[in-house]
Design a protein around this motif. Structure first.
Motif, PDB file in Angstrom:
ATOM      1  N   LYS A 199       0.829  -1.208   0.000  1.00 58.71           N
ATOM      2  CA  LYS A 199       0.000   0.000   0.000  1.00 58.71           C
ATOM      3  C   LYS A 199       0.868   1.264   0.000  1.00 58.71           C
ATOM      4  O   LYS A 199       0.456   2.292  -0.517  1.00 58.71           O
ATOM      5  N   LYS A 200       2.043   1.188   0.575  1.00 57.03           N
ATOM      6  CA  LYS A 200       2.950   2.349   0.616  1.00 57.03           C
ATOM      7  C   LYS A 200       3.872   2.377  -0.605  1.00 57.03           C
ATOM      8  O   LYS A 200       4.076   3.406  -1.209  1.00 57.03           O
ATOM      9  N   PHE A 201       4.467   1.234  -0.938  1.00 55.71           N
ATOM     10  CA  PHE A 201       5.370   1.140  -2.084  1.00 55.71           C
ATOM     11  C   PHE A 201       4.601   0.467  -3.213  1.00 55.71           C
ATOM     12  O   PHE A 201       4.839  -0.681  -3.561  1.00 55.71           O
ATOM     13  N   SER A 202       3.650   1.201  -3.754  1.00 57.90           N
ATOM     14  CA  SER A 202       2.760   0.694  -4.796  1.00 57.90           C
ATOM     15  C   SER A 202       3.253   1.118  -6.175  1.00 57.90           C
ATOM     16  O   SER A 202       4.127   1.976  -6.297  1.00 57.90           O
ATOM     17  N   VAL A 203       2.660   0.534  -7.208  1.00 54.68           N
ATOM     18  CA  VAL A 203       2.994   0.936  -8.579  1.00 54.68           C
ATOM     19  C   VAL A 203       2.672   2.421  -8.763  1.00 54.68           C
ATOM     20  O   VAL A 203       3.443   3.161  -9.387  1.00 54.68           O
ATOM     21  N   LYS A 204       1.575   2.878  -8.186  1.00 53.02           N
ATOM     22  CA  LYS A 204       1.202   4.295  -8.279  1.00 53.02           C
ATOM     23  C   LYS A 204       2.273   5.179  -7.635  1.00 53.02           C
ATOM     24  O   LYS A 204       2.674   6.194  -8.201  1.00 53.02           O
ATOM     25  N   PHE A 205       2.759   4.791  -6.440  1.00 49.53           N
ATOM     26  CA  PHE A 205       3.813   5.561  -5.780  1.00 49.53           C
ATOM     27  C   PHE A 205       5.100   5.554  -6.607  1.00 49.53           C
ATOM     28  O   PHE A 205       5.766   6.576  -6.754  1.00 49.53           O
ATOM     29  N   ILE A 206       5.443   4.402  -7.152  1.00 49.77           N
ATOM     30  CA  ILE A 206       6.660   4.296  -7.956  1.00 49.77           C
ATOM     31  C   ILE A 206       6.584   5.243  -9.141  1.00 49.77           C
ATOM     32  O   ILE A 206       7.556   5.928  -9.475  1.00 49.77           O
ATOM     33  N   LYS A 207       5.407   5.337  -9.752  1.00 49.58           N
ATOM     34  CA  LYS A 207       5.217   6.225 -10.902  1.00 49.58           C
ATOM     35  C   LYS A 207       5.175   7.690 -10.478  1.00 49.58           C
ATOM     36  O   LYS A 207       5.940   8.517 -10.974  1.00 49.58           O
ATOM     37  N   GLU A 208       4.290   8.011  -9.545  1.00 46.48           N
ATOM     38  CA  GLU A 208       4.066   9.412  -9.193  1.00 46.48           C
ATOM     39  C   GLU A 208       5.081   9.953  -8.193  1.00 46.48           C
ATOM     40  O   GLU A 208       5.492  11.103  -8.292  1.00 46.48           O
ATOM     41  N   GLY A 209       5.478   9.146  -7.225  1.00 44.21           N
ATOM     42  CA  GLY A 209       6.414   9.604  -6.200  1.00 44.21           C
ATOM     43  C   GLY A 209       7.866   9.565  -6.647  1.00 44.21           C
ATOM     44  O   GLY A 209       8.614  10.517  -6.458  1.00 44.21           O
ATOM     45  N   LEU A 210       8.240   8.435  -7.265  1.00 44.27           N
ATOM     46  CA  LEU A 210       9.632   8.286  -7.704  1.00 44.27           C
ATOM     47  C   LEU A 210       9.849   8.763  -9.133  1.00 44.27           C
ATOM     48  O   LEU A 210      10.984   8.937  -9.562  1.00 44.27           O
ATOM     49  N   GLY A 211       8.765   8.937  -9.875  1.00 49.87           N
ATOM     50  CA  GLY A 211       8.890   9.436 -11.245  1.00 49.87           C
ATOM     51  C   GLY A 211       9.364   8.405 -12.245  1.00 49.87           C
ATOM     52  O   GLY A 211       9.920   8.749 -13.292  1.00 49.87           O
ATOM     53  N   ILE A 212       9.170   7.134 -11.954  1.00 57.84           N
ATOM     54  CA  ILE A 212       9.532   6.061 -12.885  1.00 57.84           C
ATOM     55  C   ILE A 212       8.378   5.926 -13.880  1.00 57.84           C
ATOM     56  O   ILE A 212       7.270   5.535 -13.510  1.00 57.84           O
ATOM     57  N   LEU A 213       8.614   6.254 -15.133  1.00 53.16           N
ATOM     58  CA  LEU A 213       7.534   6.329 -16.113  1.00 53.16           C
ATOM     59  C   LEU A 213       7.296   5.049 -16.901  1.00 53.16           C
ATOM     60  O   LEU A 213       6.195   4.823 -17.393  1.00 53.16           O
ATOM     61  N   LYS A 214       8.304   4.219 -17.054  1.00 53.00           N
ATOM     62  CA  LYS A 214       8.136   2.989 -17.833  1.00 53.00           C
ATOM     63  C   LYS A 214       7.336   1.964 -17.029  1.00 53.00           C
ATOM     64  O   LYS A 214       7.705   1.615 -15.908  1.00 53.00           O
ATOM     65  N   ASP A 215       6.241   1.500 -17.636  1.00 55.80           N
ATOM     66  CA  ASP A 215       5.370   0.537 -16.963  1.00 55.80           C
ATOM     67  C   ASP A 215       6.135  -0.718 -16.537  1.00 55.80           C
ATOM     68  O   ASP A 215       5.940  -1.231 -15.439  1.00 55.80           O
TER      69      ASP A 215
END
Length: 133
Positions: free
Chosen positions: A40-56
């Motif tokens: 819930k904390k280290f989610s795909v959404k967080f990885i994309k929006e928080g860390l800025g990792i754009l590649k799926d």
């Protein structure tokens, strides 16, 4: 997992191939072992929006790597002995993983130790190779 933020940065992050700004983000978001393994904390959404990792694919890979870490924690509980093999080697000659060479150099005769090593001092980022592959 009882890792602080620096442990995550030193031990888990290098194996993930993240850009150089990632350590600062892990510090800013205080991603320790508990947050890293909490879906819930280290989610795909967080990885994309928080860390800025754009590649799926990279988002999925990071999420799965964190969850694999959680799974290994459950299957290899703290204090679990996974290797009782006895073997001989010459210290300092590169015949064993680097963690063994470093630990042996500091030990006294008759001393018993438990060695916990980062991947770069053990089998590397890909883990143990089976059958020479």
């Amino acid at each position: 997992r009882n890792w602080n933020v620096q442990d995550v940065i030193d031990c888990w992050l290098p194996d993930q191939g993240l850009p150089s700004l990632a350590p600062e983000l892990f510090e800013a978001f205080e991603i320790d072992g508990k947050r890293l393994t909490n879906p819930k904390k280290f989610s795909v959404k967080f990885i994309k929006e928080g860390l800025g990792i754009l590649k799926d694919a990279k988002q999925t890979t990071l999420f799965e790597a964190a969850q694999d870490l959680k799974g290994s924690e459950q299957s290899h509980m703290e204090g679990t002995v996974f290797d009782k093999n006895q073997f001989s080697f010459r210290p300092g000659k590169g015949q064993v993983i680097q963690a063994f060479d470093l630990a042996i150099a500091e030990m006294k005769v008759g001393q018993t130790v438990s060695i916990v090593a980062r991947s770069d001092f053990a089998y590397g980022s890909k883990g143990l190779r089976v059958g020479g592959k």
